[in-house]
Design an enzyme around this catalytic site. Structure first.
Site, PDB file in Angstrom:
ATOM      1  N   ASP A  20       1.033  -1.124  -0.003  1.00  0.00           N
ATOM      2  CA  ASP A  20      -0.188  -0.016   0.130  1.00  0.00           C
ATOM      3  C   ASP A  20       0.883   1.234   0.081  1.00  0.00           C
ATOM      4  OD1 ASP A  20      -3.240   0.666   1.390  1.00  0.00           O
ATOM      5  OD2 ASP A  20      -1.705   2.264   0.971  1.00  0.00           O
ATOM      6  N   ASP A 133      -3.695   2.336  -5.313  1.00  0.00           N
ATOM      7  CA  ASP A 133      -2.266   2.216  -4.724  1.00  0.00           C
ATOM      8  C   ASP A 133      -2.164   1.093  -3.959  1.00  0.00           C
ATOM      9  OD1 ASP A 133      -3.821   2.917  -2.252  1.00  0.00           O
ATOM     10  OD2 ASP A 133      -2.274   3.992  -1.534  1.00  0.00           O
ATOM     11  N   GLU A 134      -2.969   0.077  -4.223  1.00  0.00           N
ATOM     12  CA  GLU A 134      -2.995  -1.039  -3.426  1.00  0.00           C
ATOM     13  C   GLU A 134      -2.834  -2.445  -4.024  1.00  0.00           C
ATOM     14  OE1 GLU A 134      -5.992  -2.448   0.086  1.00  0.00           O
ATOM     15  OE2 GLU A 134      -6.390  -0.693  -1.008  1.00  0.00           O
TER      16      GLU A 134
HETATM   17  P1  TTP Z   1      -5.204   5.211   0.981  1.00  0.00           P
HETATM   18  O1  TTP Z   1      -4.011   4.165   0.759  1.00  0.00           O
HETATM   19  O2  TTP Z   1      -6.369   5.049   1.964  1.00  0.00           O
HETATM   20  O3  TTP Z   1      -4.489   6.635   1.473  1.00  0.00           O
HETATM   21  P2  TTP Z   1      -3.141   7.010   1.200  1.00  0.00           P
HETATM   22  O4  TTP Z   1      -1.985   6.279   0.259  1.00  0.00           O
HETATM   23  O5  TTP Z   1      -3.291   8.556   0.825  1.00  0.00           O
HETATM   24  O6  TTP Z   1      -2.594   7.143   2.691  1.00  0.00           O
HETATM   25  P3  TTP Z   1      -1.715   5.963   3.481  1.00  0.00           P
HETATM   26  O7  TTP Z   1      -0.300   6.406   3.733  1.00  0.00           O
HETATM   27  O8  TTP Z   1      -2.553   5.895   4.724  1.00  0.00           O
HETATM   28  O9  TTP Z   1      -1.911   4.862   2.749  1.00  0.00           O
HETATM   29  O10 TTP Z   1      -5.637   5.829  -0.410  1.00  0.00           O
HETATM   30  C1  TTP Z   1      -5.088   5.761  -1.676  1.00  0.00           C
HETATM   31  C2  TTP Z   1      -5.438   7.008  -2.307  1.00  0.00           C
HETATM   32  O11 TTP Z   1      -6.756   7.040  -2.486  1.00  0.00           O
HETATM   33  C3  TTP Z   1      -5.020   8.410  -1.679  1.00  0.00           C
HETATM   34  O12 TTP Z   1      -3.682   8.913  -1.764  1.00  0.00           O
HETATM   35  C4  TTP Z   1      -6.181   9.101  -2.273  1.00  0.00           C
HETATM   36  C5  TTP Z   1      -7.262   8.410  -2.470  1.00  0.00           C
HETATM   37  N1  TTP Z   1      -8.560   8.669  -1.431  1.00  0.00           N
HETATM   38  C6  TTP Z   1      -9.283   9.581  -1.883  1.00  0.00           C
HETATM   39  O13 TTP Z   1      -9.361  10.141  -3.061  1.00  0.00           O
HETATM   40  N2  TTP Z   1     -10.300   9.780  -0.864  1.00  0.00           N
HETATM   41  C7  TTP Z   1     -10.283   9.013   0.414  1.00  0.00           C
HETATM   42  O14 TTP Z   1     -10.971   9.319   1.328  1.00  0.00           O
HETATM   43  C8  TTP Z   1      -9.254   8.199   0.571  1.00  0.00           C
HETATM   44  C9  TTP Z   1      -9.181   7.306   1.859  1.00  0.00           C
HETATM   45  C10 TTP Z   1      -8.445   7.950  -0.315  1.00  0.00           C
HETATM   46 MG    MG Z   2      -2.071   4.029   0.649  1.00  0.00          MG
END
Ligand code: TTP
Ligand code: MG
Length: 446
Positions: A20, A133-134
């Site tokens: 992730d 992103d996962e």
């Molecule tokens: P996430 O993997 O949930 O968040 P992240 O990568 O920004 O942070 P983390 O380090 O905690 O993993 O989500 C991936 C992308 O999805 C994030 O960069 C932006 C998008 N996203 C949204 O647009 N709205 C949201 O509410 C969330 C949770 C994520």
């Molecule tokens: Mg993320």
């Protein structure tokens, strides 16, 4: 000791990675504007420069420290962390911390995501892309528990060096535990939970951390006196099922570290490549030819294992110290033919006869998949965006078909200053296991 109910299940002996990316959209913004590195960055959806509407898509960890978080209204984020308007405002003297606000640019983030996913597909045949992103990787049989931390560390380093965005990785014997593990030490995290440690790892976590338990369910569970995964694991299953239906059964199992789902592949690689580095540079034509043959066979085998056809075959030759050269040839139609890969590779390498080399690579690209054998394997499920380079090869006849991969490589024969399919500095001496004998180290898996 294995968890009760765990041993003997199909997933009991899996080695699953959950990758992730950290604050992904913000990390992408940093990649194209390195002045943002280390700064509080907020990426807003429906946000326009200078405006106060929209919602926070994500925030860098520096911005999170001020209380900015995903899904928050931009207006609220701005209260917690005012905006740096533009460079000309730098003359202001207030000491108030300020953040950089950016508007979502999904197309760009998608392209970065594709670069990351390409690496994931290179290192594992079983990749399930679940969001931008996962992804989950199943590396069972390829990487054991004794070396999976090295594997994961190398994968993180490779993504960082080649794509320029940070990832966190969780490793566990099943998907739900791997996901929790990837989140456990963010950002830049690497958490390995070996089979015997699963129950102990989960035990102290709040129930909210269990996959599938949202804030509402967590509140309800707490009202029942169930606060931690350990509480949940020892709770009476029948009452959970009474209260939450089949979900109750599911999160009871998850809290016990039991998750029988297998990593079903979704999303497809755009190219397959293998590289090897000589511990000492060499001009020995037999060794070079040998190494190329091995790499060619390996890549062809990997393509065969995925029922992939390829239309483009390429080599990479790195002359010391960092002179990276790539050559590739496009065929008139897609093939799966190991002999052909070996002979095209040998042919392409002739140009470098007598040269001293320190690293070699072989790649097949312009992939297409035999739908008859692939049906059921790739359901797309929205994991791979339309317009990506995964479904294009069968109908095109030219080398550069407009995909990221082939356009990056230009037409059939091009020399690059920068390695087009893997950062040269990333892989040397990284792995402990080498299927090649002697002085060659294979690190195609990271
Ligand atoms: P996430 O993997 O949930 O968040 P992240 O990568 O920004 O942070 P983390 O380090 O905690 O993993 O989500 C991936 C992308 O999805 C994030 O960069 C932006 C998008 N996203 C949204 O647009 N709205 C949201 O509410 C969330 C949770 C994520
Ligand atoms: Mg993320």
């Amino acid at each position: 000791m294995r968890e009760e109910g765990h041993s003997g299940s199909p997933a009991a002996d899996r080695v699953v990675l959950h990758v992730d990316m950290d604050c992904f959209y913000a990390a992408c913004e940093r990649r194209r504007d390195p002045t943002l590195v280390g700064e509080p960055v907020v990426v807003g959806m429906g946000y326009e420069d200078g405006a106060t509407h929209g919602a926070v898509a994500t925030a860098s960890y520096e911005a999170r420290a001020f209380g900015v978080e995903s899904a928050q209204p931009i207006s609220q984020a701005l209260e917690a962390l005012p905006r740096i308007a533009d460079e000309t405002d730098d003359g202001t003297t207030d000491d108030e911390p300020r953040g950089y606000y950016r508007t979502v640019d999904l197309e760009y983030y998608q392209s970065v995501s594709e670069e990351v996913k390409a690496i994931l597909h290179e290192v594992s045949e079983t990749v399930r892309e679940v969001s931008i992103d996962e992804a989950y990787l199943d590396v069972t049989g390829r990487v054991g528990w004794h070396s999976v931390d090295v594997f994961a560390r190398n994968l993180k380093a490779r993504i960082d060096e080649e794509v320029g965005v940070p990832a966190s990785i969780g490793v566990a014997p099943n998907m739900s535990t791997a996901k929790i593990a990837s989140d456990h030490d963010k950002p830049d995290g690497l958490v390995v939970v070996e089979p015997d440690a699963v129950r102990g790892f989960l035990a102290p976590l709040p129930v909210d951390d269990i996959h599938g338990i949202g804030p509402v369910t967590a509140r309800e569970l707490r009202s029942m006196g169930v606060e931690t995964a350990a509480d949940l694991a020892t709770a009476d299953r029948a009452s959970l099922v009474d209260r939450f239906g089949t979900r109750g059964r599911e999160f009871h199992e998850r809290a016990r570290g039991v998750d029988r789902r297998v990593v079903e592949p979704v999303g497809r690689p755009k190219s397959l490549s293998s590289e090897s580095a000589f511990t000492e540079q060499t001009a020995d034509s037999d060794r070079i030819a040998d190494s190329l043959r091995t790499l060619a066979s390996e890549v062809a085998d990997r393509a065969a294992a995925r029922d992939a056809l390829y239309k483009t075959i390429g080599i990479k030759v790195v002359r010391p110290p960092f002179d990276v050269n790539t050559r590739e040839r496009s065929l008139s139609g897609p093939v799966a033919d190991a002999d052909l890969v070996r002979s095209v590779v040998a042919d392409l390498a002739e140009e470098f006869a007598g040269e001293t080399v320190r690293k070699l690579g072989v790649r097949v690209s312009n992939l297409s998949f035999d739908e008859a054998t692939q049906s059921g394997l790739d359901r797309w499920e929205g994991a791979t965006p339309s317009g990506t380079a995964t479904d294009h090869a069968t109908t095109t006849d030219t080398a550069a078909d407009g995909t990221d991969e082939s356009s990056a490589n230009g037409s059939s024969e091009t020399t690059h200053e920068h390695p087009p399919w893997s950062a040269d500095a990333s892989s040397d001496g990284e792995t402990d296991a080498s299927p090649l004998r002697g002085q060659t180290t294979v690190f195609d898996f990271v």
